[in-house]
Design a protein around this motif. Structure first.
Motif, PDB file in Angstrom:
ATOM      1  N   ALA A   1     -25.896 -47.056  45.408  1.00 25.55           N
ATOM      2  CA  ALA A   1     -27.212 -46.411  45.405  1.00 25.55           C
ATOM      3  C   ALA A   1     -28.311 -47.440  45.188  1.00 25.55           C
ATOM      4  O   ALA A   1     -29.344 -47.409  45.870  1.00 25.55           O
ATOM      5  N   ALA A   2     -28.087 -48.389  44.257  1.00 26.63           N
ATOM      6  CA  ALA A   2     -29.114 -49.388  43.974  1.00 26.63           C
ATOM      7  C   ALA A   2     -29.397 -50.234  45.215  1.00 26.63           C
ATOM      8  O   ALA A   2     -30.558 -50.385  45.627  1.00 26.63           O
TER       9      ALA A   2
ATOM     10  N   MET B   1     -17.570 -44.020  40.220  1.00 29.25           N
ATOM     11  CA  MET B   1     -18.948 -43.848  39.753  1.00 29.25           C
ATOM     12  C   MET B   1     -19.668 -45.185  39.680  1.00 29.25           C
ATOM     13  O   MET B   1     -20.851 -45.290  40.043  1.00 29.25           O
ATOM     14  N   VAL B   2     -18.953 -46.240  39.217  1.00 24.13           N
ATOM     15  CA  VAL B   2     -19.574 -47.570  39.144  1.00 24.13           C
ATOM     16  C   VAL B   2     -19.971 -48.033  40.545  1.00 24.13           C
ATOM     17  O   VAL B   2     -21.094 -48.504  40.781  1.00 24.13           O
ATOM     18  N   VAL B   3     -19.047 -47.873  41.505  1.00 27.60           N
ATOM     19  CA  VAL B   3     -19.329 -48.301  42.873  1.00 27.60           C
ATOM     20  C   VAL B   3     -20.476 -47.474  43.459  1.00 27.60           C
ATOM     21  O   VAL B   3     -21.338 -48.007  44.171  1.00 27.60           O
ATOM     22  N   ALA B   4     -20.512 -46.168  43.131  1.00 31.37           N
ATOM     23  CA  ALA B   4     -21.598 -45.320  43.639  1.00 31.37           C
ATOM     24  C   ALA B   4     -22.939 -45.781  43.094  1.00 31.37           C
ATOM     25  O   ALA B   4     -23.940 -45.792  43.822  1.00 31.37           O
ATOM     26  N   ALA B   5     -22.963 -46.188  41.814  1.00 34.29           N
ATOM     27  CA  ALA B   5     -24.213 -46.671  41.236  1.00 34.29           C
ATOM     28  C   ALA B   5     -24.666 -47.943  41.947  1.00 34.29           C
ATOM     29  O   ALA B   5     -25.848 -48.077  42.321  1.00 34.29           O
ATOM     30  N   ALA B   6     -23.735 -48.874  42.167  1.00 29.28           N
ATOM     31  CA  ALA B   6     -24.087 -50.121  42.857  1.00 29.28           C
ATOM     32  C   ALA B   6     -24.567 -49.831  44.272  1.00 29.28           C
ATOM     33  O   ALA B   6     -25.566 -50.392  44.747  1.00 29.28           O
TER      34      ALA B   6
ATOM     35  N   LEU C   1     -19.176 -56.987  40.564  1.00 30.49           N
ATOM     36  CA  LEU C   1     -19.807 -56.122  41.569  1.00 30.49           C
ATOM     37  C   LEU C   1     -21.197 -55.683  41.122  1.00 30.49           C
ATOM     38  O   LEU C   1     -22.166 -55.731  41.902  1.00 30.49           O
TER      39      LEU C   1
ATOM     40  N   VAL D   1     -11.862 -42.372  38.993  1.00 34.20           N
ATOM     41  CA  VAL D   1     -13.162 -41.710  39.102  1.00 34.20           C
ATOM     42  C   VAL D   1     -14.236 -42.543  38.417  1.00 34.20           C
ATOM     43  O   VAL D   1     -15.358 -42.679  38.926  1.00 34.20           O
ATOM     44  N   PHE D   2     -13.885 -43.122  37.274  1.00 35.19           N
ATOM     45  CA  PHE D   2     -14.823 -44.006  36.565  1.00 35.19           C
ATOM     46  C   PHE D   2     -15.260 -45.152  37.483  1.00 35.19           C
ATOM     47  O   PHE D   2     -16.449 -45.453  37.605  1.00 35.19           O
ATOM     48  N   PHE D   3     -14.287 -45.769  38.160  1.00 32.97           N
ATOM     49  CA  PHE D   3     -14.616 -46.878  39.059  1.00 32.97           C
ATOM     50  C   PHE D   3     -15.442 -46.397  40.247  1.00 32.97           C
ATOM     51  O   PHE D   3     -16.351 -47.097  40.711  1.00 32.97           O
TER      52      PHE D   3
ATOM     53  N   ALA E   1     -24.793 -56.401  42.783  1.00 32.18           N
ATOM     54  CA  ALA E   1     -25.662 -55.294  43.190  1.00 32.18           C
ATOM     55  C   ALA E   1     -27.050 -55.440  42.586  1.00 32.18           C
ATOM     56  O   ALA E   1     -28.058 -55.183  43.260  1.00 32.18           O
TER      57      ALA E   1
ATOM     58  N   LEU F   1     -18.507 -38.461  47.913  1.00 30.00           N
ATOM     59  CA  LEU F   1     -17.850 -39.166  46.808  1.00 30.00           C
ATOM     60  C   LEU F   1     -17.426 -38.177  45.723  1.00 30.00           C
ATOM     61  O   LEU F   1     -16.327 -38.279  45.160  1.00 30.00           O
TER      62      LEU F   1
ATOM     63  N   LEU G   1     -32.850 -42.581  39.822  1.00 34.80           N
ATOM     64  CA  LEU G   1     -33.156 -43.668  40.760  1.00 34.80           C
ATOM     65  C   LEU G   1     -33.528 -43.103  42.134  1.00 34.80           C
ATOM     66  O   LEU G   1     -34.533 -43.501  42.748  1.00 34.80           O
TER      67      LEU G   1
ATOM     68  N   ILE H   1     -28.336 -42.262  38.190  1.00 42.40           N
ATOM     69  CA  ILE H   1     -28.347 -42.479  39.635  1.00 42.40           C
ATOM     70  C   ILE H   1     -29.337 -41.538  40.309  1.00 42.40           C
ATOM     71  O   ILE H   1     -30.120 -41.933  41.179  1.00 42.40           O
TER      72      ILE H   1
END
Lengths: 171, 99
Positions: free
Chosen positions: B72-73, B65-70, A153, B61-63, A157, B38, A67, A64
């Motif tokens: 950020a993109a 991180m996934v949402v944070a990655a999405a 999701l 926390v794992f989830f 994205a 976050l 990126l 991240i």
């Protein structure tokens, strides 16, 4: 030992967080955030969560933040004039509000009675709590539906990012 | 070592992130401060997971991180589109949807 390590890495994390906000250039903010994330990964190891610590380093500090740095380099903030807010009172107001929030929240945390939590005395938690096996078992049994929802999701994205960032042909 | 110092650090990180979101003027800097918030929340989740002896917090926390990655993109794609169309990264200049 745990206490000493907590204060070492906690101090690093807090100082890096302050640097994220205080830095004049976005690039330095991003690098400070990477330091903060690494310190937090060390804290996760202290909290017996090796899987989360590894994911924090590989996905968060690795993917991240790279990126973020790519976009910062692409948009080249070094040549752009530094964005200084002309309304300085807004910055002062934000800082004052945040400090007030801390003054309210930290005593509340202190009032919290950790005695109600089973392992709060610092005794050993269940040995295999944060291993990849435990987390994986949890994800594929109790949390299967949210896990599958995440794949949708991420797909959305990916498509959204490609569509938003592509260069449109001049009409 | 109880859960309280971890909660205090978590609150500190979250508050610093909130201050940054209010104070910063650069879109990417605001994004970085959101990531900070976050991570403040993540720390308290992992701490409670450890002290309750339940893996649910770490899975959450794992989830996150996934949402944070999405986030950020998509957010960085929006930033690039904004810079391409308005030649600015200042959030005050992106006020076209403000009533």
């Amino acid at each position: 030992m745990e206490t000493a390590l907590f204060y070492v890495f906690g101090t690093i994390a807090a100082a890096a967080a302050v640097a994220v906000v205080a830095a004049r250039k976005v690039f330095y903010s991003a690098v400070s955030l990477i330091v903060c994330l690494a310190a937090l990964a060390a804290l996760y190891l202290l909290l017996e969560a090796p899987f989360i610590a590894a994911v924090q380093m590989i996905v968060y500090a690795g993917a991240i933040m790279v990126l973020f740095l790519f976009v910062i380099m692409l948009l080249d903030p070094f040549s752009a004039p530094i964005l200084v807010d002309k309304r300085r009172y807004l910055a002062a107001l934000g800082t004052a509000l945040g400090a007030m929030g801390l003054v309210v929240v930290v005593p509340l945390v202190g009032l919290y009675d950790p005695g109600q939590i089973p392992h709060s005395a610092g005794g050993p938690a269940r040995g295999a709590l944060g291993t990849t096996a435990t987390i994986g078992y949890s994800i594929f049994t109790d949390y299967l539906l949210p896990f599958e929802a995440t794949s949708a999701l991420i797909l959305v994205a990916i498509i959204g990012a490609v569509v938003l960032a592509q260069r449109r042909p001049q009409a | 070592m109880t859960v309280v110092p971890y909660l205090a650090l978590s609150a500190l990180l979250f508050t610093i992130g909130t201050i940054g979101v209010i104070v910063k003027k650069n879109v990417i800097a605001v994004f970085l401060c959101i990531e900070l918030m976050l991570n403040g929340a993540n720390l308290s989740l992992v701490a409670f997971s450890r002290f309750l002896g339940h893996p649910g917090g770490q899975v959450t926390v794992f989830f996150v991180m996934v949402v944070a990655a999405a986030e950020a993109a998509v957010g960085l794609a929006v930033t690039i589109a904004l810079y391409r169309n308005r030649k600015t990264l200042n959030i005050d200049d992106a006020d076209i949807m403000k009533w």
